[in-house]
Design a protein around this motif. Structure first.
Motif, PDB file in Angstrom:
ATOM      1  N   HIS A 229    -101.097-113.326 -43.767  1.00  0.00           N
ATOM      2  CA  HIS A 229    -101.917-112.266 -43.181  1.00  0.00           C
ATOM      3  C   HIS A 229    -102.292-112.617 -41.743  1.00  0.00           C
ATOM      4  N   SER A 332     -98.406-107.789 -43.408  1.00  0.00           N
ATOM      5  CA  SER A 332     -99.621-108.554 -43.718  1.00  0.00           C
ATOM      6  C   SER A 332    -100.107-108.287 -45.137  1.00  0.00           C
ATOM      7  N   GLY A 359    -105.908-112.296 -40.865  1.00  0.00           N
ATOM      8  CA  GLY A 359    -105.416-111.464 -39.781  1.00  0.00           C
ATOM      9  C   GLY A 359    -106.493-111.056 -38.807  1.00  0.00           C
TER      10      GLY A 359
END
Length: 435
Positions: A229, A332, A359
């Motif tokens: 991610h 992701s 992320g």
């Protein structure tokens, strides 16, 4: 498929998911509503690039910081209650941003946008896992991300038009009203589980919190999901939330109209890629991290072509860039599937919160770094040169390097863990039934 639609539970699942994903779409809209308003915000509040980046920085900081607390709250109080609260917070925050006439007031409003936004996505994933069968979860999850990103389309051309036509205050008040409608829909139509409108988990205590988080983080599959991610998302998030429009207009000398087109194409790429990646994830569980690695290398290659192209990059190359970067958004989501297959459902929201931090932590670092580098490399505030943008955007290579190393580390650890503790599942996923 027709047989599935005849099932009342499946139809009910689609209704719940439809309301939840629409609420998520609106959260993305609110999150991205500053992307095309960056230059207008600079003029309205008379601020520098670093101060402009602070809007998104604090929004992402709150979002990332709240992922684990929100996951714990969802495990404790159920996704419906948490999503309803987040939707109301978003409506109030956007209304506050609409009437803000000073920089500090606007900062407070964006902080609460981040807070409300943080309460949405984890809830959607928990509802998917409660309402759909295991074989449908990967594809529904992958479809959810791209549909949510349609909110970014609504924050591009329509927000540009609204800001230019009805003005700052009216544009953001209209945006706030959409979440009022969403809150009513969540209240009336969403159920935590097929058999119960609301569920309640184990009472929150420091002991339970530590146990849940430690168990989730200890699994290498959760850590692999976190780094997948981390590495795939930040480039598209950075372009979509704040720096895409200024980069294309000031750094690549495109028109404002073409910059909007590029941001829209990026979101279309997200929408198209999502179902394809969902199919791959469901069919090839063993190769999920391999797919992530391939996508990251493709994103790096596209950025390298643009940044080191002599002069302004041609239109076709900018289109290629936003398409490839856009694929990183649904990529992701593979991190969440890694978390799903590594944790039991009673701590799934907590594990999802951990992974979702990846992320957005990377995006936060990048957004701030670009603002600081632009200010340092520009001769005066607001006069950003192409050379300054090339230098600022090159900071992405630092994050890609960290992420790729960690993915390689934890994919081997996760595979070894699976092989040692779940040999039958390891054989099935890896295709080594002949061993």
């Amino acid at each position: 498929m027709n047989q599935a639609f005849r099932d009342p539970r499946y139809r009910a699942a689609l209704v719940v998911w439809g309301v939840a994903v629409t609420t998520y779409l609106l959260a993305v809209f609110h999150r991205s509503s500053l992307a095309v308003a960056g230059l207008a915000a600079s003029e309205r509040f008379d601020i520098s690039a670093a101060q402009l980046a602070t809007f998104t920085m604090l929004q992402l900081l709150v979002y990332a910081a709240m992922q684990i607390p929100v996951g714990l709250l969802v495990d404790r109080f159920g996704p419906r209650a948490v999503m309803l609260t987040g939707t109301i917070v978003l409506a109030l925050a956007q209304a506050g941003f609409a009437v803000a006439d000073t920089y500090p007031m606007a900062i407070v409003a964006r902080v609460f946008v981040g807070l409300g936004d943080a309460m949405t996505f984890v809830c959607v994933l928990r509802l998917i896992n409660s309402w759909f069968s295991p074989r449908r979860i990967p594809i529904i999850t992958q479809i959810t991300g791209p549909i949510g990103q349609i909110g970014a389309i609504a924050a591009a051309a329509p927000m540009t038009w609204a800001l230019g036509t009805i003005g700052w205050t009216s544009a953001y008040l209209v945006a706030a009203s959409t979440s009022v409608v969403a809150a009513v829909a969540v209240l009336v139509l969403v159920r935590d589980e097929p058999a119960r409108r609301s569920v309640r988990g184990v009472e929150l205590s420091w002991t339970n919190i530590r146990t849940s988080l430690a168990a989730s983080w200890a699994h290498p599959g959760t850590r692999l999901g976190f780094w997948c991610h981390f590495t795939t998302q930040f480039s598209s998030t950075c372009l979509g939330l704040l720096w895409g429009f200024p980069f294309f207009v000031r750094g690549e000398h495109t028109s404002e109209a073409f910059a909007n087109v590029l941001l829209t194409i990026m979101v279309v790429a997200v929408v198209v890629a999502g179902p394809l990646l969902g199919w791959f994830v469901g069919a090839y569980q063993w190769h999920r991290s391999s797919l992530v690695l391939a996508i990251v290398w493709a994103i790096m290659a596209a950025w390298s072509l643009v940044l080191f192209w002599p002069g302004s990059a041609p239109s076709w190359l900018l289109i290629l860039l936003v398409v490839v970067v856009g694929v990183g958004g649904p990529a992701s989501m593979i991190g969440f599937d890694l978390g799903r297959t590594s944790n039991p459902i009673e701590r799934l929201a907590s594990a999802t919160g951990i992974i979702n931090q990846g992320g957005f932590t990377a995006s936060l670092i990048l957004v701030v770094a670009i603002g600081v580098i632009l200010d340092l490399a520009s001769p005066a505030s607001g006069t950003y040169t192409p050379e300054a943008f090339t230098l600022a955007m090159s900071f992405q290579y630092v994050l890609w390097g960290i992420g790729l190393i960690q993915i390689w580390r934890y994919r081997h650890k996760a595979r070894n863990f699976l092989r040692a503790d779940y040999p039958e599942q390891w054989k099935r996923w890896s295709g080594r039934d002949w061993d």
